[in-house]
Design an enzyme around this catalytic site. Structure first.
Site, short mmCIF file in Angstrom:
data_model
loop_
_atom_site.label_atom_id
_atom_site.label_comp_id
_atom_site.label_asym_id
_atom_site.label_seq_id
_atom_site.Cartn_x
_atom_site.Cartn_y
_atom_site.Cartn_z
CB THR A 13 -1.22 0.20 1.20
OG1 THR A 13 -0.41 -0.19 2.26
CG2 THR A 13 -2.18 -0.99 1.01
CG ASN A 14 3.41 2.75 3.30
OD1 ASN A 14 2.87 3.96 3.15
ND2 ASN A 14 3.70 2.01 4.11
NE ARG A 66 19.24 -12.01 7.22
CZ ARG A 66 18.28 -11.37 7.88
NH1 ARG A 66 17.42 -11.99 8.54
NH2 ARG A 66 18.03 -10.09 7.69
CG ASN A 108 11.41 2.06 8.04
OD1 ASN A 108 11.00 1.04 7.28
ND2 ASN A 108 11.43 2.06 9.49
CG HIS A 110 8.00 2.71 13.11
ND1 HIS A 110 8.03 1.48 13.16
CD2 HIS A 110 7.59 3.00 14.30
CE1 HIS A 110 7.78 0.92 14.17
NE2 HIS A 110 7.51 2.11 14.97
N GLY A 149 20.88 0.67 14.03
CA GLY A 149 19.74 0.34 14.89
C GLY A 149 18.48 -0.05 14.38
CG ASP A 151 11.88 1.36 14.06
OD1 ASP A 151 11.93 1.45 12.95
OD2 ASP A 151 11.22 0.84 14.87
#
Length: 197
Positions: A13-14, A66, A108, A110, A149, A151
């Site tokens: 949606t973003n 990973r 980002n 949030h 980190g 956020d």
């Protein structure tokens, strides 16, 4: 022309808000050059294809470690030659090597007013569940630069959204998306593309 690579994990949606903002001129001097998802079969990939934007899937399930996934993700990003990377509901920790390679070129969104309800474990509905459990009257969304980190990077934009007495996590999530996320992300991209940040 700013080359934007949007990274997604779900419905997109973003991503749609960004594509629409480019189409209607709310974002200028920028193009969505590629979409990268960590999940196959998500609707965000369809949104990209409908818009003629190349879409790539790099899923951790396809790699034994990973580190191998992180390397493949970084190689895919590099191949897209981004000027700006937008994490639009991308639920994978960004590898340190990618943050280093694209310092201050990753943003980002949030779904809270950082520093509230952010950090490890706060994503999706969990953010809105925590806000309602705490009884806050105002929540919102934050666009920030990505650092090592969770956020914790410098904040670029924030927008407040009122919490209604009858809100559920789902209704609150929808209102935060409509009133804050879908507004802030295009604003941030346009500001970066036009040298205002």
């Amino acid at each position: 022309m700013l080359r934007v690579v949007v990274m997604v994990s779900g419905g997109g949606t973003n991503l749609q808000a960004i594509l629409d903002a480019v189409d209607n001129g709310k974002i200028t001097n920028a193009e969505v050059a590629a979409v990268i998802s960590n999940n196959e079969g998500v609707y965000a990939i369809e949104r990209a294809k409908k818009h003629g934007v190349p879409a790539f899937v790099v899923t951790p399930k396809a790699y034994e470690t990973r580190d191998a996934f992180d390397e493949a993700l970084l190689e895919t990003v590099k191949a897209c030659k981004p000027d700006l990377i937008v994490l639009a509901g991308f639920l994978v920790k960004i590898p340190a090597a990618m943050i280093e390679a694209y310092r201050n070129k990753i943003i980002n969104i949030h779904p809270s007013l950082i520093p509230s309800f952010c950090g490890v474990g706060y994503y999706g509905l969990k953010v809105h569940e925590a806000a309602l459990a705490r009884g806050v009257k105002v929540t919102g969304a934050t666009v920030h630069y990505v650092d090592e980190g969770t956020d914790t990077g410098p904040i670029l934009f924030q927008k407040a959204v009122e919490v209604q007495p009858d809100d559920t996590p789902k209704t609150l999530q929808q209102r935060v998306m409509e009133q804050a996320e879908w507004v802030l992300l295009p604003q941030a991209i346009d500001a970066i593309a036009n040298g205002r940040i």
